[in-house]
Design an enzyme around this catalytic site. Sequence first.
Site, PDB file in Angstrom:
ATOM      1  N   MET A  32       0.832  -1.201   0.000  1.00  0.00           N
ATOM      2  CA  MET A  32       0.000   0.000   0.000  1.00  0.00           C
ATOM      3  C   MET A  32       0.871   1.257   0.000  1.00  0.00           C
ATOM      4  O   MET A  32       0.405   2.344   0.359  1.00  0.00           O
ATOM      5  CB  MET A  32      -0.933  -0.014   1.204  1.00  0.00           C
ATOM      6  CG  MET A  32      -1.888  -1.217   1.161  1.00  0.00           C
ATOM      7  SD  MET A  32      -3.410  -0.974   2.065  1.00  0.00           S
ATOM      8  CE  MET A  32      -2.776  -0.787   3.705  1.00  0.00           C
ATOM      9  N   GLY A  33       2.133   1.097  -0.392  1.00  0.00           N
ATOM     10  CA  GLY A  33       3.017   2.264  -0.483  1.00  0.00           C
ATOM     11  C   GLY A  33       3.561   2.682   0.873  1.00  0.00           C
ATOM     12  O   GLY A  33       3.540   1.898   1.820  1.00  0.00           O
ATOM     13  N   HIS A  39       9.482  -3.292   3.397  1.00  0.00           N
ATOM     14  CA  HIS A  39       9.066  -3.506   2.006  1.00  0.00           C
ATOM     15  C   HIS A  39      10.293  -3.751   1.113  1.00  0.00           C
ATOM     16  O   HIS A  39      10.273  -4.596   0.220  1.00  0.00           O
ATOM     17  CB  HIS A  39       8.337  -2.278   1.452  1.00  0.00           C
ATOM     18  CG  HIS A  39       7.081  -1.916   2.191  1.00  0.00           C
ATOM     19  ND1 HIS A  39       6.943  -0.741   2.891  1.00  0.00           N
ATOM     20  CD2 HIS A  39       5.904  -2.570   2.333  1.00  0.00           C
ATOM     21  CE1 HIS A  39       5.734  -0.679   3.420  1.00  0.00           C
ATOM     22  NE2 HIS A  39       5.076  -1.777   3.100  1.00  0.00           N
ATOM     23  N   ARG A 189       2.615   2.808   9.284  1.00  0.00           N
ATOM     24  CA  ARG A 189       1.865   3.582  10.285  1.00  0.00           C
ATOM     25  C   ARG A 189       2.784   4.209  11.339  1.00  0.00           C
ATOM     26  O   ARG A 189       2.391   5.181  11.986  1.00  0.00           O
ATOM     27  CB  ARG A 189       0.832   2.699  10.974  1.00  0.00           C
ATOM     28  CG  ARG A 189      -0.352   2.356  10.086  1.00  0.00           C
ATOM     29  CD  ARG A 189      -1.455   1.686  10.880  1.00  0.00           C
ATOM     30  NE  ARG A 189      -2.689   1.607  10.126  1.00  0.00           N
ATOM     31  CZ  ARG A 189      -2.994   0.616   9.298  1.00  0.00           C
ATOM     32  NH1 ARG A 189      -2.157  -0.384   9.137  1.00  0.00           N
ATOM     33  NH2 ARG A 189      -4.146   0.625   8.644  1.00  0.00           N
TER      34      ARG A 189
HETATM   35  P1  AMP Z   1       1.637  -2.963   3.473  1.00  0.00           P
HETATM   36  O1  AMP Z   1       2.072  -1.938   2.503  1.00  0.00           O
HETATM   37  O2  AMP Z   1       1.739  -2.521   4.891  1.00  0.00           O
HETATM   38  O3  AMP Z   1       0.309  -3.564   3.119  1.00  0.00           O
HETATM   39  O4  AMP Z   1       2.692  -4.139   3.360  1.00  0.00           O
HETATM   40  C1  AMP Z   1       3.034  -4.718   2.135  1.00  0.00           C
HETATM   41  C2  AMP Z   1       3.821  -5.973   2.388  1.00  0.00           C
HETATM   42  O5  AMP Z   1       5.003  -5.658   3.124  1.00  0.00           O
HETATM   43  C3  AMP Z   1       3.037  -6.990   3.237  1.00  0.00           C
HETATM   44  O6  AMP Z   1       3.308  -8.293   2.742  1.00  0.00           O
HETATM   45  C4  AMP Z   1       3.619  -6.789   4.605  1.00  0.00           C
HETATM   46  O7  AMP Z   1       3.511  -7.923   5.444  1.00  0.00           O
HETATM   47  C5  AMP Z   1       5.068  -6.481   4.270  1.00  0.00           C
HETATM   48  N1  AMP Z   1       5.704  -5.778   5.384  1.00  0.00           N
HETATM   49  C6  AMP Z   1       5.268  -4.649   5.997  1.00  0.00           C
HETATM   50  N2  AMP Z   1       6.075  -4.332   7.025  1.00  0.00           N
HETATM   51  C7  AMP Z   1       7.045  -5.282   7.070  1.00  0.00           C
HETATM   52  C8  AMP Z   1       8.171  -5.527   7.924  1.00  0.00           C
HETATM   53  N3  AMP Z   1       8.467  -4.721   8.944  1.00  0.00           N
HETATM   54  N4  AMP Z   1       8.945  -6.612   7.666  1.00  0.00           N
HETATM   55  C9  AMP Z   1       8.652  -7.445   6.637  1.00  0.00           C
HETATM   56  N5  AMP Z   1       7.606  -7.269   5.800  1.00  0.00           N
HETATM   57  C10 AMP Z   1       6.803  -6.207   6.018  1.00  0.00           C
END
Ligand code: AMP
Length: 255
Positions: A32-33, A39, A189
């Site tokens: 989600m950016g 990421h 967040r």
């Molecule tokens: P999001 O943009 O928050 O929806 O995350 C996108 C992807 O990045 C998802 O597969 C999350 O689980 C992964 N992700 C987010 N934060 C972390 C982190 N701290 N360590 C590893 N993967 C992450």
Amino acid sequence: MSKLKVFNSLKDFIKYRDALPSAVSIGFVPTMGALHTGHASLLKKSAAENTITVLSIFVNPTQFNNTDDLQKYPRTWDTDLKIAEESGAQVVISPDYAEIYNDGYRYQLSENNFSKKLCGAYRDGHFNGVLTIVMKLLQIVNAQKAYFGKKDFQQFKLIEDMASAFFLRTSIVGCETIREIDGLAMSSRNMRLNEAGRKKAALIYKALTDFTDLSKAREFLTSNGIEVEYLEEHFNRRFIAVYIDGLRLIDNVEC
Ligand code: AMP
């Protein structure tokens, strides 16, 4: 000059995707950016294992059960493109709502067991939104491998099981959680925390790792002014969701 190919139109991306030779392997990282090192670790793993890495950036409204949270979700487009390129991505897709929800969200994917627990017990419709958008994206990208973080372990597990249930050709790869030095799991967040909140947030990991007794861990957090939504163990993992100054954060560790 950036070498990234950026597609806002899915139609254009699909045309590009369908023209790629079959020998080219695609790795896919949906996000989600508001990209951070967590990421970036997914992108780097994908870049190491595939010919082309596709990143999607789409703040998916159907998985938000709180409009304030959706509106305040951080959007950092220019930095995202920089991180994407530095981490080895070649392609970014950033669809608009009308094109990806061409059905107006009439069709939804749901799971009726594990999705009702943990986050699902508190965020009505959240996993329907997640599973539906991930299924759409997996169909569009048609990757050999797609990478998900175990930071969102419940989401990862539900997606892994969905891929198996629907015989998807894409392998689902789980990636370890990337943390700050004090243990806080990296999350888009986190940038919404003020200094005091950021200090408190380090206690989440402490509660997950320093206590054998769940009720003592919960007490530790509440006495430090952190509101605990849930703190539970499933599949030899300890899962937590908390609120700090109205901001909801989640984490989990093996136990
Ligand atoms: P999001 O943009 O928050 O929806 O995350 C996108 C992807 O990045 C998802 O597969 C999350 O689980 C992964 N992700 C987010 N934060 C972390 C982190 N701290 N360590 C590893 N993967 C992450």
